[in-house]
Design a protein around this motif. Structure first.
Motif, PDB file in Angstrom:
ATOM      1  N   ASP A   7       0.839  -1.211   0.000  1.00 56.85           N
ATOM      2  CA  ASP A   7       0.000   0.000   0.000  1.00 56.85           C
ATOM      3  C   ASP A   7       0.871   1.257   0.000  1.00 56.85           C
ATOM      4  O   ASP A   7       0.620   2.192  -0.744  1.00 56.85           O
ATOM      5  CB  ASP A   7      -0.918   0.006   1.227  1.00 56.85           C
ATOM      6  CG  ASP A   7      -1.842   1.205   1.219  1.00 56.85           C
ATOM      7  OD1 ASP A   7      -2.831   1.172   0.462  1.00 56.85           O
ATOM      8  OD2 ASP A   7      -1.560   2.188   1.938  1.00 56.85           O
ATOM      9  N   HIS A   8       1.870   1.271   0.865  1.00 56.66           N
ATOM     10  CA  HIS A   8       2.814   2.392   0.876  1.00 56.66           C
ATOM     11  C   HIS A   8       4.109   1.995   1.562  1.00 56.66           C
ATOM     12  O   HIS A   8       4.169   1.000   2.279  1.00 56.66           O
ATOM     13  CB  HIS A   8       2.209   3.638   1.545  1.00 56.66           C
ATOM     14  CG  HIS A   8       1.818   3.476   2.983  1.00 56.66           C
ATOM     15  ND1 HIS A   8       0.555   3.097   3.389  1.00 56.66           N
ATOM     16  CD2 HIS A   8       2.517   3.655   4.125  1.00 56.66           C
ATOM     17  CE1 HIS A   8       0.504   3.057   4.712  1.00 56.66           C
ATOM     18  NE2 HIS A   8       1.685   3.379   5.190  1.00 56.66           N
ATOM     19  N   THR A   9       5.131   2.795   1.284  1.00 49.63           N
ATOM     20  CA  THR A   9       6.429   2.669   1.943  1.00 49.63           C
ATOM     21  C   THR A   9       6.665   3.993   2.658  1.00 49.63           C
ATOM     22  O   THR A   9       6.481   5.056   2.053  1.00 49.63           O
ATOM     23  CB  THR A   9       7.525   2.426   0.890  1.00 49.63           C
ATOM     24  OG1 THR A   9       7.188   1.240   0.158  1.00 49.63           O
ATOM     25  CG2 THR A   9       8.878   2.228   1.541  1.00 49.63           C
ATOM     26  N   LEU A  54       4.252   6.701  -1.594  1.00 55.33           N
ATOM     27  CA  LEU A  54       5.280   6.994  -0.607  1.00 55.33           C
ATOM     28  C   LEU A  54       4.603   7.762   0.519  1.00 55.33           C
ATOM     29  O   LEU A  54       3.810   8.668   0.257  1.00 55.33           O
ATOM     30  CB  LEU A  54       6.343   7.865  -1.282  1.00 55.33           C
ATOM     31  CG  LEU A  54       7.650   8.077  -0.563  1.00 55.33           C
ATOM     32  CD1 LEU A  54       8.413   6.765  -0.458  1.00 55.33           C
ATOM     33  CD2 LEU A  54       8.479   9.097  -1.346  1.00 55.33           C
ATOM     34  N   GLU A  55       4.891   7.381   1.745  1.00 57.75           N
ATOM     35  CA  GLU A  55       4.383   8.120   2.896  1.00 57.75           C
ATOM     36  C   GLU A  55       5.568   8.785   3.568  1.00 57.75           C
ATOM     37  O   GLU A  55       6.534   8.110   3.921  1.00 57.75           O
ATOM     38  CB  GLU A  55       3.694   7.158   3.868  1.00 57.75           C
ATOM     39  CG  GLU A  55       3.212   7.816   5.160  1.00 57.75           C
ATOM     40  CD  GLU A  55       2.648   6.803   6.172  1.00 57.75           C
ATOM     41  OE1 GLU A  55       1.534   6.326   5.979  1.00 57.75           O
ATOM     42  OE2 GLU A  55       3.344   6.483   7.136  1.00 57.75           O
ATOM     43  N   LEU A  56       5.502  10.087   3.733  1.00 61.24           N
ATOM     44  CA  LEU A  56       6.507  10.799   4.523  1.00 61.24           C
ATOM     45  C   LEU A  56       5.882  11.034   5.885  1.00 61.24           C
ATOM     46  O   LEU A  56       4.735  11.480   5.990  1.00 61.24           O
ATOM     47  CB  LEU A  56       6.883  12.123   3.855  1.00 61.24           C
ATOM     48  CG  LEU A  56       7.420  11.999   2.435  1.00 61.24           C
ATOM     49  CD1 LEU A  56       7.700  13.380   1.851  1.00 61.24           C
ATOM     50  CD2 LEU A  56       8.680  11.136   2.388  1.00 61.24           C
ATOM     51  N   HIS A  78      11.035   3.860   7.511  1.00 65.80           N
ATOM     52  CA  HIS A  78      10.354   3.665   8.795  1.00 65.80           C
ATOM     53  C   HIS A  78       9.493   2.402   8.796  1.00 65.80           C
ATOM     54  O   HIS A  78       9.535   1.623   9.739  1.00 65.80           O
ATOM     55  CB  HIS A  78       9.509   4.891   9.132  1.00 65.80           C
ATOM     56  CG  HIS A  78       8.891   4.831  10.489  1.00 65.80           C
ATOM     57  ND1 HIS A  78       7.603   4.393  10.696  1.00 65.80           N
ATOM     58  CD2 HIS A  78       9.394   5.111  11.708  1.00 65.80           C
ATOM     59  CE1 HIS A  78       7.337   4.426  11.998  1.00 65.80           C
ATOM     60  NE2 HIS A  78       8.404   4.853  12.636  1.00 65.80           N
ATOM     61  N   HIS A  79       8.689   2.204   7.763  1.00 70.70           N
ATOM     62  CA  HIS A  79       7.901   0.970   7.680  1.00 70.70           C
ATOM     63  C   HIS A  79       7.424   0.719   6.253  1.00 70.70           C
ATOM     64  O   HIS A  79       7.441   1.612   5.411  1.00 70.70           O
ATOM     65  CB  HIS A  79       6.706   0.986   8.643  1.00 70.70           C
ATOM     66  CG  HIS A  79       5.668   2.035   8.374  1.00 70.70           C
ATOM     67  ND1 HIS A  79       5.705   3.284   8.948  1.00 70.70           N
ATOM     68  CD2 HIS A  79       4.553   2.023   7.592  1.00 70.70           C
ATOM     69  CE1 HIS A  79       4.653   3.986   8.541  1.00 70.70           C
ATOM     70  NE2 HIS A  79       3.938   3.251   7.710  1.00 70.70           N
ATOM     71  N   ILE A  80       7.017  -0.529   6.032  1.00 70.92           N
ATOM     72  CA  ILE A  80       6.353  -0.933   4.799  1.00 70.92           C
ATOM     73  C   ILE A  80       4.927  -1.310   5.177  1.00 70.92           C
ATOM     74  O   ILE A  80       4.717  -1.976   6.199  1.00 70.92           O
ATOM     75  CB  ILE A  80       7.085  -2.127   4.143  1.00 70.92           C
ATOM     76  CG1 ILE A  80       8.463  -1.689   3.664  1.00 70.92           C
ATOM     77  CG2 ILE A  80       6.272  -2.695   2.988  1.00 70.92           C
ATOM     78  CD1 ILE A  80       9.309  -2.836   3.144  1.00 70.92           C
ATOM     79  N   LEU A 127       6.406  -3.508  10.002  1.00 69.11           N
ATOM     80  CA  LEU A 127       5.377  -3.834   9.008  1.00 69.11           C
ATOM     81  C   LEU A 127       4.038  -3.286   9.482  1.00 69.11           C
ATOM     82  O   LEU A 127       3.649  -3.495  10.631  1.00 69.11           O
ATOM     83  CB  LEU A 127       5.279  -5.354   8.841  1.00 69.11           C
ATOM     84  CG  LEU A 127       4.148  -5.874   7.964  1.00 69.11           C
ATOM     85  CD1 LEU A 127       4.296  -5.443   6.513  1.00 69.11           C
ATOM     86  CD2 LEU A 127       4.079  -7.408   8.064  1.00 69.11           C
ATOM     87  N   GLU A 128       3.345  -2.570   8.598  1.00 66.54           N
ATOM     88  CA  GLU A 128       1.999  -2.090   8.880  1.00 66.54           C
ATOM     89  C   GLU A 128       1.020  -2.881   8.018  1.00 66.54           C
ATOM     90  O   GLU A 128       1.261  -3.053   6.826  1.00 66.54           O
ATOM     91  CB  GLU A 128       1.904  -0.598   8.546  1.00 66.54           C
ATOM     92  CG  GLU A 128       0.516   0.006   8.706  1.00 66.54           C
ATOM     93  CD  GLU A 128       0.443   1.472   8.279  1.00 66.54           C
ATOM     94  OE1 GLU A 128       1.485   2.082   7.975  1.00 66.54           O
ATOM     95  OE2 GLU A 128      -0.676   2.012   8.226  1.00 66.54           O
ATOM     96  N   LEU A 129      -0.032  -3.364   8.629  1.00 65.78           N
ATOM     97  CA  LEU A 129      -1.142  -3.928   7.859  1.00 65.78           C
ATOM     98  C   LEU A 129      -2.182  -2.838   7.729  1.00 65.78           C
ATOM     99  O   LEU A 129      -2.481  -2.138   8.697  1.00 65.78           O
ATOM    100  CB  LEU A 129      -1.753  -5.135   8.587  1.00 65.78           C
ATOM    101  CG  LEU A 129      -0.805  -6.253   9.018  1.00 65.78           C
ATOM    102  CD1 LEU A 129      -1.601  -7.380   9.665  1.00 65.78           C
ATOM    103  CD2 LEU A 129       0.014  -6.763   7.847  1.00 65.78           C
TER     104      LEU A 129
HETATM  105 CO    CO Z   1       2.030   3.917   7.176  1.00 64.63          CO
END
Ligand code: CO
Length: 133
Positions: A7-9, A54-56, A78-80, A127-129
């Motif tokens: 979904d985002h990095t 991309l998430e900042l 920071h996370h995927i 890891l984020e779900l």
């Molecule tokens: Co996130």
């Protein structure tokens, strides 16, 4: 298996106002959205990249986990985040297989319900779900 896609990095940054135009130039994209997630003491910016984004992520408080991350590591991955169809089901499955969770229950994120899985069980990357349905 209901892990459907990345979904985002997310990259932790010190200053969102400075980082957004920097990453817009770097990735040749435009920031689509900025959201403050009060519960996590962060402000995030989403920059679309094809079918992912991309998430900042920047801290809005010194007590934020992201503030501690930045103090320890500086700007870094920071996370995927992986999209899932059934977040509660995935958390149960991971817990049963002995994977260490940060959130045993889903919580509210910028886009739908989310939960974090501890990096100890995921190759060292948080890891984020995210359940976007
Ligand atoms: Co996130």
């Amino acid at each position: 298996m209901t892990f459907t896609r990345i979904d985002h990095t997310a990259i932790a940054v010190h200053d969102l106002d400075e980082a957004v135009p920097r990453f817009e130039r770097l990735y040749q994209t435009r920031c689509a959205e900025r959201v403050t997630v009060r519960e996590q003491q962060v402000e995030v910016a989403f920059l679309p990249l094809g079918d992912t984004q991309l998430e900042l992520i920047a801290a809005t408080s010194e007590d934020s986990g992201v503030a501690r991350f930045l103090a320890a590591r500086g700007e870094a991955l920071h996370h995927i985040a992986v999209a899932v169809d059934d977040i509660a089901g995935e958390l149960g499955r991971l817990q049963q297989s002995g994977v260490r969770l940060i959130d045993s229950e889903p919580r509210r994120g910028a886009h739908g319900r989310i939960a974090f899985v501890h990096p100890a069980g995921t190759g060292g990357v948080l890891l984020e779900l995210v359940e976007t349905v």
